[in-house]
Design a protein around this motif. Sequence first.
Motif, PDB file in Angstrom:
ATOM      1  N   ASP A  32       0.839  -1.221   0.000  1.00 29.33           N
ATOM      2  CA  ASP A  32       0.000   0.000   0.000  1.00 29.33           C
ATOM      3  C   ASP A  32       0.862   1.256   0.000  1.00 29.33           C
ATOM      4  O   ASP A  32       0.532   2.267  -0.634  1.00 29.33           O
ATOM      5  N   LEU A  33       1.979   1.192   0.712  1.00 31.24           N
ATOM      6  CA  LEU A  33       2.861   2.364   0.850  1.00 31.24           C
ATOM      7  C   LEU A  33       3.410   2.777  -0.507  1.00 31.24           C
ATOM      8  O   LEU A  33       3.467   3.970  -0.844  1.00 31.24           O
ATOM      9  N   LEU A  34       3.782   1.803  -1.323  1.00 28.59           N
ATOM     10  CA  LEU A  34       4.369   2.118  -2.628  1.00 28.59           C
ATOM     11  C   LEU A  34       3.352   2.786  -3.552  1.00 28.59           C
ATOM     12  O   LEU A  34       3.645   3.825  -4.160  1.00 28.59           O
ATOM     13  N   THR A  35       2.158   2.204  -3.612  1.00 27.35           N
ATOM     14  CA  THR A  35       1.141   2.817  -4.488  1.00 27.35           C
ATOM     15  C   THR A  35       0.715   4.185  -3.938  1.00 27.35           C
ATOM     16  O   THR A  35       0.511   5.132  -4.705  1.00 27.35           O
ATOM     17  N   ALA A  36       0.609   4.270  -2.609  1.00 27.93           N
ATOM     18  CA  ALA A  36       0.206   5.561  -2.005  1.00 27.93           C
ATOM     19  C   ALA A  36       1.262   6.634  -2.264  1.00 27.93           C
ATOM     20  O   ALA A  36       0.930   7.796  -2.537  1.00 27.93           O
ATOM     21  N   THR A  37       2.539   6.249  -2.184  1.00 31.59           N
ATOM     22  CA  THR A  37       3.613   7.211  -2.437  1.00 31.59           C
ATOM     23  C   THR A  37       3.544   7.703  -3.876  1.00 31.59           C
ATOM     24  O   THR A  37       3.620   8.915  -4.141  1.00 31.59           O
ATOM     25  N   GLY A  38       3.371   6.754  -4.797  1.00 32.84           N
ATOM     26  CA  GLY A  38       3.274   7.151  -6.210  1.00 32.84           C
ATOM     27  C   GLY A  38       2.106   8.099  -6.426  1.00 32.84           C
ATOM     28  O   GLY A  38       2.239   9.143  -7.071  1.00 32.84           O
ATOM     29  N   LEU A  39       0.957   7.772  -5.845  1.00 34.89           N
ATOM     30  CA  LEU A  39      -0.242   8.596  -6.024  1.00 34.89           C
ATOM     31  C   LEU A  39      -0.050   9.984  -5.404  1.00 34.89           C
ATOM     32  O   LEU A  39      -0.361  11.008  -6.026  1.00 34.89           O
ATOM     33  N   SER A  40       0.486  10.001  -4.186  1.00 41.42           N
ATOM     34  CA  SER A  40       0.660  11.280  -3.494  1.00 41.42           C
ATOM     35  C   SER A  40       1.654  12.166  -4.230  1.00 41.42           C
ATOM     36  O   SER A  40       1.442  13.382  -4.387  1.00 41.42           O
ATOM     37  N   LEU A  41       2.767  11.574  -4.693  1.00 39.88           N
ATOM     38  CA  LEU A  41       3.747  12.367  -5.450  1.00 39.88           C
ATOM     39  C   LEU A  41       3.115  12.882  -6.734  1.00 39.88           C
ATOM     40  O   LEU A  41       3.346  14.030  -7.141  1.00 39.88           O
ATOM     41  N   GLY A  42       2.305  12.047  -7.362  1.00 35.62           N
ATOM     42  CA  GLY A  42       1.622  12.474  -8.600  1.00 35.62           C
ATOM     43  C   GLY A  42       0.686  13.637  -8.343  1.00 35.62           C
ATOM     44  O   GLY A  42       0.697  14.636  -9.067  1.00 35.62           O
ATOM     45  N   ILE A  43      -0.132  13.507  -7.290  1.00 38.54           N
ATOM     46  CA  ILE A  43      -1.080  14.598  -6.955  1.00 38.54           C
ATOM     47  C   ILE A  43      -0.316  15.880  -6.640  1.00 38.54           C
ATOM     48  O   ILE A  43      -0.630  16.968  -7.150  1.00 38.54           O
ATOM     49  N   ALA A  44       0.732  15.748  -5.806  1.00 39.98           N
ATOM     50  CA  ALA A  44       1.491  16.937  -5.395  1.00 39.98           C
ATOM     51  C   ALA A  44       2.177  17.574  -6.592  1.00 39.98           C
ATOM     52  O   ALA A  44       2.165  18.807  -6.753  1.00 39.98           O
ATOM     53  N   ALA A  45       2.782  16.738  -7.457  1.00 40.21           N
ATOM     54  CA  ALA A  45       3.501  17.288  -8.616  1.00 40.21           C
ATOM     55  C   ALA A  45       2.536  17.971  -9.571  1.00 40.21           C
ATOM     56  O   ALA A  45       2.769  19.102 -10.017  1.00 40.21           O
ATOM     57  N   ALA A  46       1.414  17.305  -9.870  1.00 39.38           N
ATOM     58  CA  ALA A  46       0.467  17.865 -10.843  1.00 39.38           C
ATOM     59  C   ALA A  46      -0.160  19.154 -10.308  1.00 39.38           C
ATOM     60  O   ALA A  46      -0.222  20.173 -11.018  1.00 39.38           O
ATOM     61  N   SER A  47      -0.605  19.126  -9.054  1.00 37.43           N
ATOM     62  CA  SER A  47      -1.278  20.335  -8.536  1.00 37.43           C
ATOM     63  C   SER A  47      -0.280  21.479  -8.357  1.00 37.43           C
ATOM     64  O   SER A  47      -0.601  22.641  -8.625  1.00 37.43           O
ATOM     65  N   SER A  48       0.977  21.159  -7.949  1.00 38.21           N
ATOM     66  CA  SER A  48       1.974  22.218  -7.784  1.00 38.21           C
ATOM     67  C   SER A  48       2.348  22.809  -9.132  1.00 38.21           C
ATOM     68  O   SER A  48       2.513  24.030  -9.254  1.00 38.21           O
ATOM     69  N   ALA A  49       2.483  21.963 -10.141  1.00 35.89           N
ATOM     70  CA  ALA A  49       2.831  22.477 -11.467  1.00 35.89           C
ATOM     71  C   ALA A  49       1.728  23.386 -11.994  1.00 35.89           C
ATOM     72  O   ALA A  49       1.991  24.472 -12.520  1.00 35.89           O
ATOM     73  N   LEU A  50       0.471  22.937 -11.832  1.00 33.53           N
ATOM     74  CA  LEU A  50      -0.652  23.771 -12.276  1.00 33.53           C
ATOM     75  C   LEU A  50      -0.700  25.089 -11.504  1.00 33.53           C
ATOM     76  O   LEU A  50      -0.873  26.160 -12.085  1.00 33.53           O
TER      77      LEU A  50
END
Lengths: 409, 270
Positions: free
Chosen positions: B48-66
């Motif tokens: 769960d930690l691996l998928t959650a990390t990927g998802l959280s990094l994705g959300i943070a990267a996408a929203s920060s870039a926008l």
Amino acid sequence: MTAALAVRNLGRDHGGGQAPALDGLNLDVPAGSCLALVGPSGSGKTTALRLVAGLEVPDRGDVLLDGRSVVALPPERRGVSMVFQRPLLFPHLDVLDNVAFSARVAGASRRAARAAAAPFLDLVQMGGYTTRRPGQLSGGQEQRVALARALAARPRVLLLDEAFTGLDVALREDMHELLHQLRAVLEPTVVLVTHDHAEAAALADSVAVLSGGRLLQHGDAGRIYTRPASVTVSRLLGGRNEVPGVVVGGEHRSALGRLRLPTDVAVPDGPAVLLVRQEAVVVTGPDAPGADAAGTVLAVRAAGARRALTVEVVSPGGAAVQVHAETSPGQVFTRGERVGLRLPSSAVSAVPPEDAGTEEPEIADRRTADAGRMPRTHRVASPAVPDAGVRPDAPGAPRRRNHHGDHGT
Amino acid sequence: MLVAPALVPTVAVLVAGLAAALAQSLGLVPLVGRPELSAQAYLDVRPDLLTATGLSLGIAAASSALAAGVGLLTALLVVRGAAGRRLLRFASAVPIPVPHLVGAASMGLLLSDSGLLARLVGDQGSWPALVHGPWPVAVVAAYAWKESAFVALVVAGALATRVASYEETAAVLGAGRWARFRFVTWPLVTPPLAAATAITFVYTLGSYEVAWLLGPVHPEPLPVLAQRLFTSPDLTARPQALAVAVVTAALALAATVATLAALRRTATWR
């Protein structure tokens, strides 16, 4: 590299029904010459410079470089560089990259741009500072770099907007010397804005005096100081002597007596104000031969190596007038001393008196400031001209006396 | 000594909190039994930690870039006095006082399959699952909306007093519009933009409520996973929750250190 600049009927409005910032300005600056725009704050001189640079759009008129209108061109395509009061060096670039900026934005590689910039840095004696950051330089050094950066853009016209105002006196004189050297080497057309008339005199070939957005006089720098077109121009150029009187047959008659005007001073017979710069008045002994008038020293004030004197001259008819003079270094005078005054005829001029009601507010303010410096006020009835152009700090000025009722010392 | 009043509570909370979380995640503060140094909690939660990390990094990267893109554009328009400046200023300032939860709820009402946009379009059947769907579109949108205002505020504040005069200087040195942006505005704007974006990234990475309200049910982002494990009736899941929290904190710290290192290399920072 250099171009003749002409400004035709240039105007810029403030909007909101206010008086225009600049109104109907006409100027010609021959290629390679230096024009100084002089005037009080709000006179429109910086607006004029920004309109020439293209940083503001005029509401009327035209700007011509070598006869071609540039008014429709954006600033980057006019070939006009400008140095501001603040150096505004780009903080993310070192000194050499700042000077190389114009070549860089023109498409040169960084290496080529830096190589082209280096000689300009040498020209302003900053060759040893290439890798410094703007924050590591003194104010004078920063302004030198800003000047090199503007010159490196190889402008057809160089504009200096009070570029030396923020520097101390010694640095400012260094910069004046530097500008003389740069003009000798590069021969750029220069327009500089200053409120320091001494700086204008030191640097410019011609001087244009602005007030309230209008050009009052534009003339040769050597002559405009001794032949101001009006009392206002004389004051704006730092002149302090205004002697009311009348002109009769090329001779000015006042409390100072009769003074023959130079032949090139064409003023019709009638009331006229005699203008003579305080630096031109020669202070002698009271009985020295050639003295035009004799008077009593009212005040002595230090003015650098010189002394600024205020001398009261009382005519045989009882009319009195105050004359400001600057002594040569080494001459010592004390308050109450009798002195002689010589007014070299080449330095005197006469202009029709101005209607006090039409003067600019700044002038009125300055007058009040001058009035505050006066040690005494003498009430004088001038039999020759009872009320012709009497300056409020001169005899018989009830308004000023009301403001400063404590003139007695 | 003068900074001690600020430093002491900050360090105390940070060190004590993180140390306690670390200790508990490593089995040093067990609910029952003897303390024993172990990575078992990390191993238990690893898939769960691996998928959650990927998802959280994705959300943070996408929203920060926008947020960085929208915030930068807004700041430049506001600072340059573009047409409609007042409206723009108002629009960019509004999200700042709105709480994240309220913003997220509004975004949910707007983007869900029974939401305002779906109703306006009229075809609710084919409306994509933006809320709670497989792609965290609504989460990214909510964070980007809120944080773009923050980025705009920071960048506009840093530029306000300087950009106009530097751009005028560049113009009279022959720089056209694009050259002015490339050689002057962009280098000047990079440090505040990077700092604001990094703050946004770190905040988004560790923030819970928006991801919980609008995010996918599975996989869960890191904070949602940590919260679920921590509040689980199974008290033995506590070390796993804290293992997730420690990983989240480590990622945030790494992002902060990387940003500071990058900022130190920029010319304007020096």
